[in-house]
Design a protein around this motif. Structure first.
Motif, PDB file in Angstrom:
ATOM      1  N   THR A  34       6.478  15.611   5.804  1.00  0.00           N
ATOM      2  CA  THR A  34       5.041  15.848   5.961  1.00  0.00           C
ATOM      3  C   THR A  34       4.327  14.556   6.331  1.00  0.00           C
ATOM      4  N   LEU A  35       3.429  14.643   7.293  1.00  0.00           N
ATOM      5  CA  LEU A  35       2.656  13.468   7.697  1.00  0.00           C
ATOM      6  C   LEU A  35       1.626  13.147   6.619  1.00  0.00           C
ATOM      7  N   LEU A  36       1.745  11.966   6.010  1.00  0.00           N
ATOM      8  CA  LEU A  36       0.793  11.547   4.985  1.00  0.00           C
ATOM      9  C   LEU A  36      -0.422  10.881   5.609  1.00  0.00           C
ATOM     10  N   LEU A  37      -0.169   9.865   6.411  1.00  0.00           N
ATOM     11  CA  LEU A  37      -1.249   9.128   7.055  1.00  0.00           C
ATOM     12  C   LEU A  37      -0.863   8.853   8.500  1.00  0.00           C
ATOM     13  N   LYS A  38      -1.807   9.022   9.385  1.00  0.00           N
ATOM     14  CA  LYS A  38      -1.546   8.905  10.807  1.00  0.00           C
ATOM     15  C   LYS A  38      -1.808   7.490  11.316  1.00  0.00           C
ATOM     16  N   LYS A  39      -1.031   7.090  12.304  1.00  0.00           N
ATOM     17  CA  LYS A  39      -1.242   5.811  12.970  1.00  0.00           C
ATOM     18  C   LYS A  39      -2.710   5.681  13.393  1.00  0.00           C
ATOM     19  N   GLY A  40      -3.296   4.513  13.119  1.00  0.00           N
ATOM     20  CA  GLY A  40      -4.686   4.273  13.493  1.00  0.00           C
ATOM     21  C   GLY A  40      -5.667   4.459  12.359  1.00  0.00           C
ATOM     22  N   VAL A  41      -5.223   5.077  11.245  1.00  0.00           N
ATOM     23  CA  VAL A  41      -6.104   5.291  10.090  1.00  0.00           C
ATOM     24  C   VAL A  41      -6.467   3.955   9.451  1.00  0.00           C
ATOM     25  N   ILE A  42      -7.728   3.820   9.053  1.00  0.00           N
ATOM     26  CA  ILE A  42      -8.186   2.632   8.330  1.00  0.00           C
ATOM     27  C   ILE A  42      -8.015   2.878   6.836  1.00  0.00           C
ATOM     28  N   LEU A  43      -7.330   1.997   6.152  1.00  0.00           N
ATOM     29  CA  LEU A  43      -7.039   2.187   4.740  1.00  0.00           C
ATOM     30  C   LEU A  43      -8.270   1.978   3.858  1.00  0.00           C
ATOM     31  N   THR A  44      -8.434   2.885   2.891  1.00  0.00           N
ATOM     32  CA  THR A  44      -9.511   2.797   1.904  1.00  0.00           C
ATOM     33  C   THR A  44      -8.887   2.740   0.514  1.00  0.00           C
ATOM     34  N   GLU A  45      -9.688   2.534  -0.509  1.00  0.00           N
ATOM     35  CA  GLU A  45      -9.170   2.482  -1.879  1.00  0.00           C
ATOM     36  C   GLU A  45      -8.536   3.814  -2.269  1.00  0.00           C
ATOM     37  N   SER A  46      -9.176   4.927  -1.907  1.00  0.00           N
ATOM     38  CA  SER A  46      -8.646   6.238  -2.283  1.00  0.00           C
ATOM     39  C   SER A  46      -7.302   6.499  -1.600  1.00  0.00           C
ATOM     40  N   LEU A  47      -7.154   6.067  -0.347  1.00  0.00           N
ATOM     41  CA  LEU A  47      -5.884   6.240   0.355  1.00  0.00           C
ATOM     42  C   LEU A  47      -4.792   5.378  -0.271  1.00  0.00           C
ATOM     43  N   LEU A  48      -5.152   4.180  -0.675  1.00  0.00           N
ATOM     44  CA  LEU A  48      -4.167   3.275  -1.269  1.00  0.00           C
ATOM     45  C   LEU A  48      -3.642   3.818  -2.594  1.00  0.00           C
ATOM     46  N   LYS A  49      -4.482   4.559  -3.338  1.00  0.00           N
ATOM     47  CA  LYS A  49      -4.049   5.170  -4.591  1.00  0.00           C
ATOM     48  C   LYS A  49      -2.948   6.197  -4.353  1.00  0.00           C
ATOM     49  N   ARG A  50      -2.981   6.835  -3.180  1.00  0.00           N
ATOM     50  CA  ARG A  50      -2.026   7.903  -2.868  1.00  0.00           C
ATOM     51  C   ARG A  50      -0.669   7.382  -2.407  1.00  0.00           C
ATOM     52  N   LEU A  51      -0.639   6.167  -1.909  1.00  0.00           N
ATOM     53  CA  LEU A  51       0.592   5.650  -1.305  1.00  0.00           C
ATOM     54  C   LEU A  51       1.551   5.126  -2.371  1.00  0.00           C
ATOM     55  N   GLN A  96      -3.077  -2.714 -16.512  1.00  0.00           N
ATOM     56  CA  GLN A  96      -2.152  -3.321 -15.543  1.00  0.00           C
ATOM     57  C   GLN A  96      -2.205  -2.587 -14.205  1.00  0.00           C
ATOM     58  N   GLU A  97      -2.225  -1.243 -14.238  1.00  0.00           N
ATOM     59  CA  GLU A  97      -2.288  -0.460 -13.006  1.00  0.00           C
ATOM     60  C   GLU A  97      -3.589  -0.724 -12.255  1.00  0.00           C
ATOM     61  N   SER A  98      -4.676  -0.883 -13.010  1.00  0.00           N
ATOM     62  CA  SER A  98      -5.974  -1.177 -12.386  1.00  0.00           C
ATOM     63  C   SER A  98      -5.959  -2.534 -11.698  1.00  0.00           C
ATOM     64  N   GLU A  99      -5.325  -3.512 -12.355  1.00  0.00           N
ATOM     65  CA  GLU A  99      -5.239  -4.855 -11.777  1.00  0.00           C
ATOM     66  C   GLU A  99      -4.381  -4.848 -10.504  1.00  0.00           C
ATOM     67  N   ILE A 100      -3.283  -4.085 -10.540  1.00  0.00           N
ATOM     68  CA  ILE A 100      -2.417  -3.984  -9.360  1.00  0.00           C
ATOM     69  C   ILE A 100      -3.165  -3.346  -8.204  1.00  0.00           C
ATOM     70  N   LEU A 101      -3.899  -2.248  -8.501  1.00  0.00           N
ATOM     71  CA  LEU A 101      -4.676  -1.576  -7.454  1.00  0.00           C
ATOM     72  C   LEU A 101      -5.755  -2.498  -6.899  1.00  0.00           C
ATOM     73  N   GLU A 102      -6.388  -3.263  -7.775  1.00  0.00           N
ATOM     74  CA  GLU A 102      -7.440  -4.189  -7.319  1.00  0.00           C
ATOM     75  C   GLU A 102      -6.875  -5.214  -6.342  1.00  0.00           C
ATOM     76  N   GLU A 103      -5.697  -5.765  -6.671  1.00  0.00           N
ATOM     77  CA  GLU A 103      -5.063  -6.737  -5.780  1.00  0.00           C
ATOM     78  C   GLU A 103      -4.645  -6.085  -4.466  1.00  0.00           C
ATOM     79  N   ARG A 104      -4.141  -4.859  -4.547  1.00  0.00           N
ATOM     80  CA  ARG A 104      -3.745  -4.125  -3.343  1.00  0.00           C
ATOM     81  C   ARG A 104      -4.953  -3.869  -2.453  1.00  0.00           C
ATOM     82  N   CYS A 105      -6.064  -3.521  -3.059  1.00  0.00           N
ATOM     83  CA  CYS A 105      -7.282  -3.261  -2.280  1.00  0.00           C
ATOM     84  C   CYS A 105      -7.771  -4.526  -1.577  1.00  0.00           C
ATOM     85  N   LYS A 106      -7.716  -5.639  -2.272  1.00  0.00           N
ATOM     86  CA  LYS A 106      -8.126  -6.913  -1.662  1.00  0.00           C
ATOM     87  C   LYS A 106      -7.285  -7.199  -0.419  1.00  0.00           C
ATOM     88  N   ARG A 107      -6.014  -6.811  -0.495  1.00  0.00           N
ATOM     89  CA  ARG A 107      -5.071  -7.133   0.581  1.00  0.00           C
ATOM     90  C   ARG A 107      -5.142  -6.144   1.737  1.00  0.00           C
TER      91      ARG A 107
END
Length: 351
Positions: free
Chosen positions: A35-52, A8-19
């Motif tokens: 603490t600053l996690l991600l800065k304005k202007g950053v392009i989102l990747t799969e690895s970053l989406l896992k952290r959010l 289920q978590e993999s499917e959710i991440l897959e849908e999030r990545c598509k979006r």
């Protein structure tokens, strides 16, 4: 050791990545301690989406494109206010003109409700001209946001937004000198003003094209959970669910707006009053969600504190969203543990 994801978590991440993979952040994302996690202007990747650790609706607010400047947004909103004023004026002599609220005004309000920059949204809704008609637009926008946060269906959001536009239609039968009176109403005038809820229900039901839910939003938006409202003194069990949403939106917009007899209240004071009304007058779970999500929209905005400091809102706490974590230069201030509080929001930098 890397944590193994469930199916289920993999499917959710897959849908999030598509979006979201490839989307660019339009503002900074901070952790709870500032603490600053991600800065304005950053392009989102799969690895970053896992952290959010935030839901997709919230993340959408951080990546949504910015279609309007503040002036462009205000121009669109003001133009929409002028249109609904003309339509309401026409309804007095041509009742069939009411259909234009859905065909002409509703699409623009849905567009206006997509604005995620809170200072721009509030400044537009707080415009000083045409309160009676701007109120209809403001209530529709706020009700649309709350319905979305409640994860209602697109059809329900459509009906609630339309209900917001029409909730005060009964004021067409109220004398202008009462609507525009700069001082307190007499007992007789107040009783006449209260009739707008009944008049609105009559207008909408007599038209025949509106659902019962929309008609009840006009009738019940001044009813309260504890039975202290009007026109019928209904309690929580008998008020339509849509009307409970309009009630919150109606109170919120009325309080933040300048009126002929008083200035609008600061956002902090409005949210605090609405919070105090939970469990008595307004639906408590809706109020809690409304305050939380509205303050989350304030992240990245700048605010003036009661001591005059200008700070950036960086994080909203689950247990006390009205008092967030703010940054003054390099200093972090937890307003939950301070006598300081947000007096008002101020225009964002680089708007």
């Amino acid at each position: 050791m890397e944590t193994v994801m469930t199916v289920q978590e993999s499917e959710i991440l897959e849908e999030r990545c598509k979006r979201f993979v490839g989307c660019k952040l339009n503002r900074n994302i901070y952790a709870s301690e500032g603490t600053l996690l991600l800065k304005k202007g950053v392009i989102l990747t799969e690895s970053l989406l896992k952290r959010l650790k935030m839901d997709d609706d919230r993340l959408e607010e951080f990546v949504r494109s910015i279609p309007y400047t503040s002036n462009e947004y205000n121009k669109l909103l003001t133009g929409t206010v002028e249109e609904i004023r003309e339509i309401f004026s026409e309804i007095k002599t041509n009742p069939l003109a009411i259909s234009q609220v859905e065909t002409l005004i509703l699409p623009k309000v849905k567009l206006l409700a997509k604005e995620h920059r809170l200072t721009i949204l509030l400044n537009g809704m707080q415009g000083k001209d045409d309160y009676t008609y701007r109120h209809n637009i403001g209530v529709a926008i706020v009700a649309s946001l709350l319905a979305k946060w409640l994860k209602m269906t697109e059809e329900e959001i459509h009906l609630i937004t339309l209900g917001g536009l029409l909730h005060d239609i009964g004021k067409l039968r109220i004398d202008d000198h009462i609507l525009m009176k700069p001082g307190a109403l007499t007992k007789e005038e107040y009783e006449h003003m209260q009739m707008h809820a009944i008049y609105g229900y009559e207008i909408l039901t007599n038209d025949g094209r509106f659902s019962e839910g929309i008609c009840l939003m006009a009738l019940e938006h001044h009813e309260r959970e504890d039975g202290s409202g009007y026109p019928d003194g209904k309690t929580a069990e008998t008020v339509h669910p849509y009307s409970k949403i309009i009630a919150i939106a109606d109170v919120f917009h009325a309080m933040i707006s300048d009126r002929v007899y008083r200035k609008g209240f600061a956002l902090y004071d409005v949210l605090k009053q609405i919070k105090n009304d939970a469990f008595r007058k307004l639906e408590p779970t809706h109020v809690g969600l409304f305050i939380k999500r509205f303050m989350e929209m304030a992240i990245g905005n700048y605010a003036e504190l009661n001591n005059g400091l200008h700070v950036e809102i960086v994080f909203v706490f689950e247990d006390d969203p009205i008092n967030p974590l703010v940054r003054f230069h390099k200093e972090l201030i937890d307003l939950r543990r301070s006598k300081l509080y947000i007096k008002k929001l101020i225009d964002m930098k680089n708007d």
